[in-house]
Design a protein around this motif. Sequence first.
Motif, PDB file in Angstrom:
ATOM      1  N   GLN A  76     -20.635   2.475  -0.237  1.00 50.29           N
ATOM      2  CA  GLN A  76     -21.579   2.873  -1.146  1.00 50.29           C
ATOM      3  C   GLN A  76     -21.414   4.758  -1.109  1.00 50.29           C
ATOM      4  O   GLN A  76     -20.927   5.100  -2.311  1.00 50.29           O
ATOM      5  CB  GLN A  76     -22.944   2.604  -1.888  1.00 50.29           C
ATOM      6  N   ALA A  77     -21.721   5.412   0.354  1.00 53.80           N
ATOM      7  CA  ALA A  77     -21.146   6.845   0.131  1.00 53.80           C
ATOM      8  C   ALA A  77     -19.880   7.396   0.633  1.00 53.80           C
ATOM      9  O   ALA A  77     -20.065   8.785  -0.015  1.00 53.80           O
ATOM     10  CB  ALA A  77     -21.793   6.679   1.772  1.00 53.80           C
ATOM     11  N   LEU A  78     -19.310   6.700   0.758  1.00 55.05           N
ATOM     12  CA  LEU A  78     -17.342   6.621   0.168  1.00 55.05           C
ATOM     13  C   LEU A  78     -17.284   6.667  -0.826  1.00 55.05           C
ATOM     14  O   LEU A  78     -16.467   7.071  -1.042  1.00 55.05           O
ATOM     15  CB  LEU A  78     -17.083   4.906   1.387  1.00 55.05           C
ATOM     16  N   LYS A  79     -18.076   5.585  -2.087  1.00 51.95           N
ATOM     17  CA  LYS A  79     -17.260   5.721  -3.070  1.00 51.95           C
ATOM     18  C   LYS A  79     -17.862   6.798  -3.520  1.00 51.95           C
ATOM     19  O   LYS A  79     -17.175   7.868  -4.885  1.00 51.95           O
ATOM     20  CB  LYS A  79     -17.591   4.612  -3.859  1.00 51.95           C
ATOM     21  N   ASP A  80     -19.286   7.321  -3.174  1.00 52.26           N
ATOM     22  CA  ASP A  80     -19.642   8.646  -3.709  1.00 52.26           C
ATOM     23  C   ASP A  80     -19.137   9.558  -3.960  1.00 52.26           C
ATOM     24  O   ASP A  80     -19.511  11.069  -4.453  1.00 52.26           O
ATOM     25  CB  ASP A  80     -21.147   8.344  -3.235  1.00 52.26           C
ATOM     26  N   GLU A  81     -18.103   9.694  -2.443  1.00 55.38           N
ATOM     27  CA  GLU A  81     -17.659  11.560  -2.036  1.00 55.38           C
ATOM     28  C   GLU A  81     -16.725  10.941  -2.508  1.00 55.38           C
ATOM     29  O   GLU A  81     -15.074  11.437  -2.309  1.00 55.38           O
ATOM     30  CB  GLU A  81     -18.037  11.573  -0.922  1.00 55.38           C
ATOM     31  N   SER A  82     -15.838   9.779  -3.350  1.00 52.63           N
ATOM     32  CA  SER A  82     -14.490   9.442  -3.935  1.00 52.63           C
ATOM     33  C   SER A  82     -13.893   9.143  -2.624  1.00 52.63           C
ATOM     34  O   SER A  82     -12.665   9.918  -2.153  1.00 52.63           O
ATOM     35  CB  SER A  82     -13.657  10.519  -4.801  1.00 52.63           C
ATOM     36  N   LEU A  83     -14.148   8.631  -1.387  1.00 51.98           N
ATOM     37  CA  LEU A  83     -13.009   8.409  -0.581  1.00 51.98           C
ATOM     38  C   LEU A  83     -12.785   7.247   0.310  1.00 51.98           C
ATOM     39  O   LEU A  83     -11.763   7.345   1.080  1.00 51.98           O
ATOM     40  CB  LEU A  83     -14.552   8.728   0.299  1.00 51.98           C
ATOM     41  N   VAL A  84     -12.682   6.488  -1.470  1.00 57.56           N
ATOM     42  CA  VAL A  84     -12.118   5.409  -1.138  1.00 57.56           C
ATOM     43  C   VAL A  84     -10.856   5.471  -1.136  1.00 57.56           C
ATOM     44  O   VAL A  84     -10.521   5.692  -2.082  1.00 57.56           O
ATOM     45  CB  VAL A  84     -12.889   4.313  -1.894  1.00 57.56           C
ATOM     46  N   PRO A  85      -9.518   4.921   0.162  1.00 53.37           N
ATOM     47  CA  PRO A  85      -7.826   5.383   0.314  1.00 53.37           C
ATOM     48  C   PRO A  85      -7.634   4.306  -0.760  1.00 53.37           C
ATOM     49  O   PRO A  85      -7.486   3.345  -1.170  1.00 53.37           O
ATOM     50  CB  PRO A  85      -8.216   5.866   1.364  1.00 53.37           C
ATOM     51  N   GLU A  86      -6.287   4.440  -1.051  1.00 52.92           N
ATOM     52  CA  GLU A  86      -5.390   3.231  -1.774  1.00 52.92           C
ATOM     53  C   GLU A  86      -5.300   2.597  -0.311  1.00 52.92           C
ATOM     54  O   GLU A  86      -4.684   2.725   0.603  1.00 52.92           O
ATOM     55  CB  GLU A  86      -4.448   3.928  -2.242  1.00 52.92           C
ATOM     56  N   LEU A  87      -4.653   1.357  -0.872  1.00 56.95           N
ATOM     57  CA  LEU A  87      -5.254   0.541   0.426  1.00 56.95           C
ATOM     58  C   LEU A  87      -4.347   0.040   0.053  1.00 56.95           C
ATOM     59  O   LEU A  87      -4.130  -1.439  -1.125  1.00 56.95           O
ATOM     60  CB  LEU A  87      -6.688  -0.772   0.515  1.00 56.95           C
ATOM     61  N   LYS A  88      -3.002  -0.353   0.413  1.00 55.52           N
ATOM     62  CA  LYS A  88      -1.446  -1.468   0.270  1.00 55.52           C
ATOM     63  C   LYS A  88      -2.887  -2.691   0.092  1.00 55.52           C
ATOM     64  O   LYS A  88      -3.181  -3.291   1.159  1.00 55.52           O
ATOM     65  CB  LYS A  88      -1.023  -0.818   0.917  1.00 55.52           C
ATOM     66  N   THR A  89      -2.165  -3.676  -1.042  1.00 52.39           N
ATOM     67  CA  THR A  89      -1.966  -4.940  -0.790  1.00 52.39           C
ATOM     68  C   THR A  89      -0.997  -5.166  -1.472  1.00 52.39           C
ATOM     69  O   THR A  89      -0.077  -4.620  -2.005  1.00 52.39           O
ATOM     70  CB  THR A  89      -2.813  -5.137  -2.160  1.00 52.39           C
ATOM     71  N   GLY A  90      -1.040  -6.930  -1.685  1.00 51.57           N
ATOM     72  CA  GLY A  90       0.409  -7.254  -2.558  1.00 51.57           C
ATOM     73  C   GLY A  90       1.646  -7.287  -1.095  1.00 51.57           C
ATOM     74  O   GLY A  90       1.613  -7.457  -0.404  1.00 51.57           O
ATOM     75  N   CYS A  91       2.688  -8.095  -1.706  1.00 51.12           N
ATOM     76  CA  CYS A  91       3.872  -8.211  -0.702  1.00 51.12           C
ATOM     77  C   CYS A  91       5.207  -7.257  -1.178  1.00 51.12           C
ATOM     78  O   CYS A  91       4.828  -6.393  -1.976  1.00 51.12           O
ATOM     79  CB  CYS A  91       4.562  -9.663  -1.146  1.00 51.12           C
ATOM     80  N   ASP A  92       5.788  -6.995  -0.150  1.00 48.97           N
ATOM     81  CA  ASP A  92       6.398  -6.337   0.422  1.00 48.97           C
ATOM     82  C   ASP A  92       7.182  -6.892  -0.651  1.00 48.97           C
ATOM     83  O   ASP A  92       7.920  -5.822  -1.739  1.00 48.97           O
ATOM     84  CB  ASP A  92       7.569  -6.303   2.153  1.00 48.97           C
ATOM     85  N   ILE A  93       8.049  -8.571  -0.744  1.00 51.24           N
ATOM     86  CA  ILE A  93       9.275  -8.799  -1.506  1.00 51.24           C
ATOM     87  C   ILE A  93       9.020  -9.448  -2.010  1.00 51.24           C
ATOM     88  O   ILE A  93       7.849 -10.915  -1.654  1.00 51.24           O
ATOM     89  CB  ILE A  93      10.670  -8.632  -0.638  1.00 51.24           C
ATOM     90  N   TYR A  94       8.953 -10.162  -3.522  1.00 49.67           N
ATOM     91  CA  TYR A  94       8.908 -11.324  -4.251  1.00 49.67           C
ATOM     92  C   TYR A  94      10.442 -12.386  -3.855  1.00 49.67           C
ATOM     93  O   TYR A  94      11.266 -11.501  -5.191  1.00 49.67           O
ATOM     94  CB  TYR A  94       7.950 -11.013  -5.140  1.00 49.67           C
ATOM     95  N   ILE A  95      10.859 -13.142  -4.100  1.00 46.87           N
ATOM     96  CA  ILE A  95      11.711 -13.554  -4.824  1.00 46.87           C
ATOM     97  C   ILE A  95      11.758 -14.397  -5.368  1.00 46.87           C
ATOM     98  O   ILE A  95      11.398 -15.356  -5.181  1.00 46.87           O
ATOM     99  CB  ILE A  95      12.828 -13.962  -2.981  1.00 46.87           C
ATOM    100  N   ALA A  96      12.691 -13.903  -6.757  1.00 49.21           N
ATOM    101  CA  ALA A  96      12.679 -15.303  -7.940  1.00 49.21           C
ATOM    102  C   ALA A  96      13.013 -15.859  -7.808  1.00 49.21           C
ATOM    103  O   ALA A  96      14.617 -15.150  -7.961  1.00 49.21           O
ATOM    104  CB  ALA A  96      12.217 -14.197  -9.169  1.00 49.21           C
ATOM    105  N   PRO A  97      13.404 -17.515  -7.923  1.00 48.79           N
ATOM    106  CA  PRO A  97      14.514 -17.908  -7.727  1.00 48.79           C
ATOM    107  C   PRO A  97      14.923 -18.579  -9.157  1.00 48.79           C
ATOM    108  O   PRO A  97      14.010 -18.838 -10.325  1.00 48.79           O
ATOM    109  CB  PRO A  97      14.393 -19.057  -6.687  1.00 48.79           C
ATOM    110  N   LEU A  98      15.819 -19.020  -9.617  1.00 51.21           N
ATOM    111  CA  LEU A  98      16.588 -19.142 -10.968  1.00 51.21           C
ATOM    112  C   LEU A  98      17.064 -20.562 -10.644  1.00 51.21           C
ATOM    113  O   LEU A  98      18.181 -21.071  -9.906  1.00 51.21           O
ATOM    114  CB  LEU A  98      17.636 -18.896 -11.656  1.00 51.21           C
ATOM    115  N   GLY A  99      16.981 -21.871 -11.340  1.00 51.06           N
ATOM    116  CA  GLY A  99      17.443 -23.090 -10.728  1.00 51.06           C
ATOM    117  C   GLY A  99      16.680 -23.785  -9.435  1.00 51.06           C
ATOM    118  O   GLY A  99      16.577 -23.054  -8.423  1.00 51.06           O
TER     119      GLY A  99
END
Length: 421
Positions: A313-336
């Motif tokens: 809560q203290a971090l949020k109040d001082e706007s200190l929540v960093p951009e934290l990386k989520t999600g994958c590096d690469i998504y491979i989309a196959p066709l067929g």
Amino acid sequence: MNRIQKPKGTLDILPGDIELWQYIEGAVREEAKINGFSEIRMPTFEATELFCRGVGDTTDVVGKEMYTFTDKDGSSLSLRPEGTAGVARSVIENGLYAGAMPLKLFYLSNFFRREKPQAGRSREFWQFGTELYGSSSPEADAQVILLANGLFKRLGLTKVTLRINSIGCPECRPSYRKALLDYFANYESELCDTCRERLNKNPLRVLDCKSPVCSGIAKNAPKTLEHLCAGCESHFEKLKELLDLCGVEYTVDPSIVRGLDYYTGTVFEFTVDSIGAQSTVCGGGRYDGLLASIGGPSLPAVGFGMGITRLIQALKDESLVPELKTGCDIYIAPLGEAAGKQAFLLAHQLREKGVSAETDVCGRSLKAQMKYADKAGARYVLVVGDNEIAENSAELRNMQGGERIKVSLSTEDIIDLIAGK
Ligand code: ATP
Ligand code: MG
């Protein structure tokens, strides 16, 4: 059918929130490491007697808030309401007191107290705690305080206030106890029932009562600092000197007594006003008598407990929540179908090389896959169809910048490109 809900006062920490927890846990581990503290993990439940003797049954934590149950063999067990007593038990049981001193331990654990859930207060909560055993010197107190302060600084917090006090040792306690009893005798009929009971067992507890009447009376009660013995006084002076030396700001606050019975001498709290009524982020102090009180050798100790949700809560109040990386590096989309196999293999090979790669496991259309890749926060997308397989090359799309780069279907080329080489 009725849906089952989580018990009152507990928390689900979901993806999206967990990254912040992991970021804080990483900072905690780093700060503990540079201070030479090693991690310890204790059982989630212990013999009830440990908390009654260690924490004290006149405290709210043990007297009112503990989750206690009888095991099938008739023994009484309790979910741990705090960490210090469990660590002390472990230090004795595993003979850690016989090893190199000081013994410096930390934990990042969940605890359980049946309190009224509200902002900053839940029934299951998390603490970062430290315990330094084997030194009675003010340097040990200072190092523990500096560790907590170092973590706040590492996280960028600026609005944290340190308050310190000394509540005396067994030598100065009797004279202070008498002064308190004399003072409270004038108000006995006004105190709440629990405090009237506390008066006989442990008058210091009255100072910690949350009821407005009792805390109003407690405000003008004699202060521990006026009753310190020479040893406690010089210890407290030295601690202040050390904090001054290291440029740590603090205020001396005689109202801090802490809610647990085991404290002696130095006590301290770090508070953050912006987080509201539950403003104490970290509380700690010295507990030189604890080990002996639960059957161990006499070994001085000092430590603290820090509430993780309040820290968040203290971090949020001082706007200190960093951009934290989520999600994958690469998504491979196959066709067929053929591409499906190729994409599955490529994703597997990339993962073997440490790249976070995803591909379709739901048999979805390309459009649906693109939607998923976007939602899941993929940094790159690679569309693989029959043509791409035949040519052994495909277009790598940067999902942030939008540019498209031709790439061969080899893991090395893909890794080079997404690593920005
Ligand atoms: P408070 O006065 O806020 O009840 P306490 O004196 O009971 O705190 P400690 O037992 O010293 O707290 O615990 C150390 C820290 O753990 C607190 O300062 C707080 O940050 C956190 N904490 C304690 N109880 C809870 C709870 N029920 N929910 C969330 N955090 C808690
Ligand atoms: Mg409490």
